[in-house]
Each structure stands twice: as structure tokens, then as C-alpha cells.
Enzyme design. Structure first.
Site, PDB file in Angstrom:
ATOM      1  CE1 TYR A  54      -4.123  -1.958  -0.433  1.00 34.32           C
ATOM      2  CE2 TYR A  54      -3.204  -2.884   1.794  1.00 34.32           C
ATOM      3  CZ  TYR A  54      -4.067  -2.883   0.584  1.00 34.32           C
ATOM      4  OH  TYR A  54      -5.067  -3.832   0.508  1.00 34.32           O
ATOM      5  CD  GLN A  55       4.388   2.452   4.420  1.00 35.98           C
ATOM      6  OE1 GLN A  55       5.206   1.316   4.262  1.00 35.98           O
ATOM      7  NE2 GLN A  55       4.570   3.584   5.210  1.00 35.98           N
TER       8      GLN A  55
END
Length: 170
Positions: free
Chosen positions: A143-144
Site C-alpha cells: 500500500y505504501q
């Protein structure tokens, strides 16, 4: 993902026609959710499950969307400065995202994420951001890499502002 494969993929609302029993992502709670709970959550309007369907009809992956709200005190200080003074800020929860182990490594996770973000953006229900709760470090890193930001005191809870998502699809 090859162009011809991508063109034949489709993301659909989970329905009774989908064979959920053969799906296996390697994370038992995610497998069990799709098999046992996703249909009930859809019928009760708790979550909206979407499935990535292969040309042969097999489920390659899935995700769920639902509404949520986050206390204004949980957001990063620089984000709060831009928000109205409401106690809760509306958001869309990307509750689960999983890819069948036979399909992993082909970009289907990013494909599902892009579909979820676009659906969230197109919704007529107001939401400031899309929220995810990463299950582990690998999910958090995924997700980052996709521009999600962590909440200050909850490194496994991340968000991507809807304004940023809108820019992504311009």
C-alpha cells in the site's frame, strides 16, 4: 499482465454464479471470508465484495468496500489542518484484498486496487479518503508503494486522500 489477458479480465459484484470454493490466497482468514462470509455481508449491506474473474470463470482475486468514519484525532496533523472541524471524517474502507495463489505475481493485486480506487472515486457517497488496514508488513509495503500514507499512531492503518485518487485517474 499481458494486454490480451487484461482485456479478458473483468471485475464483477460477487454473485451466486461465482465459484468461491476453489479460491485460495494462502491466508486462511481471507480464504474463509470469501467462502463463508462475503455473500452474507453483501446481502446485509455490510460490505460490497467484488471479484476479479478470469476468462474461464475462476476467481483470480477479490476486494471489499464499505463506508467508515475516522475520528479527527487519528489523522496526521497536517491533514487535520485541511479538514472541517467534525468529530468523524467519512472514508471508504478497502476491507479486504486478496489474489489467488495461482495468480499471484501477475499484477492482479494492483489491478484490483486500481479498480477499488476508481469505484470509490466514482461513488456518489462522500468520502475524504480510502482507508486500509494492512494485515502484515508485506501488505503495508504494497500500500505504501501505491502512495498510501500511515496514520501517526497506527502504522498498519493507511489512507490515500480522495483528491490524490482523483489526480491518479485524470
Amino acid at each position: 499482465m499481458t494486454g490480451s489477458t487484461e482485456a479478458s479480465l473483468r471485475v464483477e459484484v460477487l454473485g451466486s454464479q461465482h465459484d468461491r470454493n476453489s479460491f485460495e490466497c494462502g491466508v486462511e482468514p481471507l480464504d474463509r471470508y470469501l467462502r463463508m462470509q462475503a455473500g452474507q455481508d453483501a446481502r446485509k449491506n455490510i460490505a460490497a465484495p467484488f471479484v476479479l474473474v478470469m476468462p474461464d470463470g475462476a476467481i483470480a482475486g477479490y476486494y471489499t468496500l464499505s463506508s467508515t468514519a475516522v475520528s479527527v484525532g487519528e489523522w496526521p496533523v497536517e491533514t487535520v489542518r485541511k479538514l472541517p472541524r467534525y468529530p468523524l471524517i467519512p472514508a471508504t474502507l478497502l476491507g479486504r484484498l486478496a489474489v489467488d495463489r495461482r495468480q499471484q505475481g501477475r499484477g492482479y493485486g494492483r489491478y484490483l486496487l486500481a479498480d477499488a480506487l476508481l469505484r470509490s472515486l466514482r461513488s456518489e457517497i462522500a468520502a475524504f479518503a480510502v482507508i486500509v488496514n494492512a494485515k502484515d508488513g508485506n501488505a503495508r509495503r504494497f500500500y505504501q508503494r501505491e502512495s498510501f500514507l500511515p496514520f501517526p499512531d497506527q502504522p498498519m492503518k493507511l489512507f490515500r486522500p480522495m483528491a490524490d485518487i482523483a489526480e491518479l485517474f485524470r
